[in-house]
Design a protein around this motif. Structure first.
Motif, PDB file in Angstrom:
ATOM      1  N   ILE A 368      -0.082  -1.445   0.651  1.00  0.00           N
ATOM      2  CA  ILE A 368      -1.088  -0.395   0.815  1.00  0.00           C
ATOM      3  C   ILE A 368      -2.287  -0.920   1.604  1.00  0.00           C
ATOM      4  O   ILE A 368      -2.848  -0.211   2.455  1.00  0.00           O
ATOM      5  CB  ILE A 368      -1.521   0.144  -0.566  1.00  0.00           C
ATOM      6  N   ASN A 372      -3.590   0.608   5.222  1.00  0.00           N
ATOM      7  CA  ASN A 372      -4.972   1.054   5.449  1.00  0.00           C
ATOM      8  C   ASN A 372      -5.625   0.282   6.580  1.00  0.00           C
ATOM      9  O   ASN A 372      -6.323   0.865   7.426  1.00  0.00           O
ATOM     10  CB  ASN A 372      -5.792   0.890   4.167  1.00  0.00           C
ATOM     11  N   LEU A 458       3.250   5.594  -1.533  1.00  0.00           N
ATOM     12  CA  LEU A 458       1.918   5.112  -1.176  1.00  0.00           C
ATOM     13  C   LEU A 458       0.877   5.482  -2.227  1.00  0.00           C
ATOM     14  O   LEU A 458      -0.234   4.966  -2.208  1.00  0.00           O
ATOM     15  CB  LEU A 458       1.491   5.690   0.186  1.00  0.00           C
ATOM     16  N   SER A 460      -1.111   5.086  -5.339  1.00  0.00           N
ATOM     17  CA  SER A 460      -1.356   3.772  -5.929  1.00  0.00           C
ATOM     18  C   SER A 460      -0.693   3.579  -7.294  1.00  0.00           C
ATOM     19  O   SER A 460      -0.369   2.448  -7.666  1.00  0.00           O
ATOM     20  CB  SER A 460      -2.858   3.515  -6.037  1.00  0.00           C
TER      21      SER A 460
END
Length: 518
Positions: A368, A372, A458, A460
């Protein structure tokens, strides 16, 4: 309580489609390996995109200042010197800063004590023996929806409890886990109360609306009426999908996990009474710290509770205490705790079960963080928004298209506020020119934003749910979870959109003083 086997219906085309998703998904490597592969893929794709000069220009809301600013975002390579330094230098902070990690571990300290002393077992037996079997599915989904007012607590507490509750009723625990997950995540925007996301999105919508009307303001209650009704609609849809689609697919549970349904002993009843009293006292203390206008846990500058306040920032340790205090009191009253060592051992045992989750969290956190850092999610979001702006839809087809695009983008950017900061400056003014209020645009966005949470790796907490599911079936993989959640996602998307269309036809207010048309 007798266990009734769920009859296996003849599988139609959709059932075969879900079986294919599960089979393909579970044929993939272990989730840890899979997230590692995802991370490597992002590294490679980021370099290709950066070398190709992939970038987007757009107006966005600065979430720190609230101002609209023009931004240019390009793909960032993870294979250039800065990217390689990021991979090595941020590996630890990516892991320790992984949002679900602290939430899960801290909450589990309290839950571990409540479970180790026998409080949860006794309480569940009490609930099972006094709750009509027909109502339990709706109760689990409804509580999941309501839990989002306490931020991420539902993922940590209610999802695993959903599995235990179903198992207590002789039903498949993964169906209970799915029902709770659907409520917590798929119904994220619905609630009977104003939650933390309402003022956040309202503030972003206000700044976007000021592009055309400098005096426009979107209140935190802008979508309240619609979300109240949505709570019951999502509860009904989630219950129906659980009982008619998900649970029949899972069939009879044949795992080793069991829940003892014997009657409560006198000591257990005494412990429950004592734990209830302690919980009421603890709740009274928290209320005393929050309710007064100058409450200690309020924001000292603004006085707010649900925004940036010690109450919301401290919700995880509050939840830990919510389980820890009654757990200890129950243990003392029921004589399952002899001294402080038993409490510490219960905490240690709870942490000992989290080893697999920690490994999974480390790899998922890197994936992740790389995604980002590369800006690939932002580029996808802007490209999707620009596409919808260019197709020339008007009226309800435009609204439906906007919901679908929001749902698609949500697969790649998990944060509701981060997506809205990018999308609001595009869609709020565009819809205002077509006669739709910012409040209406915001509520349409929230539908798309919620419905695909439960099928996005994706998201969390996705890795957390996989870890919870593996307690009941070690073979559970991403394919099992996604195939179980796809029916909820599709049904929520369809049902919620239909509700919005009906709302629009009748011209009902979507919140206090908030309507769909300008």
């Amino acid at each position: 309580m007798s266990t009734k086997q769920v009859a296996q219906p003849k599988k139609g085309l959709f059932g075969k489609f879900l079986d294919m998703i599960e089979k393909v998904g579970n044929a993939l490597p272990h989730p840890v390996t899979l997230f590692f592969i995802f991370a490597v893929a992002v590294v490679i794709i980021s370099d290709i995109a950066a070398r190709a000069g992939l970038s987007v220009q757009f107006d966005m809301i600065d979430r720190a200042t609230g101002e609209i600013k023009e931004a240019t975002v390009g793909a960032v390579s993870l294979l250039n010197p800065d990217g390689i330094r990021f991979i090595f230098s941020k590996a630890v902070s990516n892991f320790t800063g992984f949002a679900p990690l602290g939430t899960v571990l801290v909450a589990m300290l309290g839950v571990g004590v409540a479970e180790g002393t026998g409080l949860i077992s006794a309480l569940l037996r009490k609930v099972v023996l006094n709750t009509p079997k027909r109502a339990i599915t709706a109760v689990v989904v409804f509580l999941g929806i309501m839990s989002n007012v306490a931020s991420d607590a539902g993922y940590v507490v209610l999802v695993p409890l959903g599995a235990i509750i179903f198992l207590s009723f002789g039903r498949h625990p993964l169906a209970g886990l799915a029902a709770a997950f659907a409520g917590v995540s798929g119904g994220f925007s619905a609630n009977l109360l104003i939650g933390t996301v309402d003022p956040l999105l309202g503030g972003l919508s206000t700044e976007a609306a000021k592009i055309l009307d400098p005096n426009y303001s979107v209140a935190a209650t802008a979508n309240w009426y619609f979300m109240i009704v949505s709570t019951f609609v999502i509860t009904l849809i989630g219950s129906w999908i659980t009982e008619k689609v998900v649970e029949p697919r899972l069939g009879e549970y044949k795992g080793e996990e069991k829940v003892d349904l014997k009657d409560l002993t006198d000591d257990e009843k005494k412990g429950l009474r004592a734990s209830l009293i302690s919980l009421l006292v603890f709740t009274a203390v928290i209320v005393a710290l929050v309710a007064p206008a100058n409450g200690i846990l309020r924001n000292p500058e603004t006085g707010e509770i649900l925004g940036h306040s010690a109450f919301m920032d401290g919700i995880v340790p509050i939840i830990m205490a919510f389980f820890l205090i009654p757990g200890v009191v129950y243990g003392i009253a029921s004589k399952t705790i002899k001294d402080d060592k038993d409490v510490a051992n219960a905490m240690g045992k709870a942490m000992g079960t989290m080893g697999g989750y920690l490994v999974l969290s480390f790899v998922a956190a890197q994936f992740i963080a790389y995604f980002n850092y590369s800006n690939l999610g932002t580029i996808l979001a802007v490209k999707g928004a620009n596409f919808l702006d260019a197709v020339g839809f008007t009226g309800m087809p435009l609204i439906i298209g906007f919901i679908i695009v929001s749902a698609f983008i949500n697969l790649f950017i998990g944060s509701a506020s981060a997506k809205w900061a990018i999308m609001a400056p595009v869609f709020v003014p565009m819809f205002m020119r077509l006669g739709y209020t910012p409040e209406f645009t915001q509520v349409a966005y929230r539908i798309g934003d919620s419905t695909t949470n439960i099928i996005s790796p994706l998201m969390s907490y996705f890795a957390v749910i996989v870890a919870f599911a593996q307690k009941y079936d070690r073979k559970t993989g991403i394919g099992t979870l996604i195939s179980s959640m796809v029916p909820y996602s599709l049904a929520f998307l369809l049902g919620w959109t239909v509700l919005l269309i009906i709302w629009s036809v009748f011209g009902l207010p979507i919140g206090p003083g908030a309507f769909m048309r300008m």
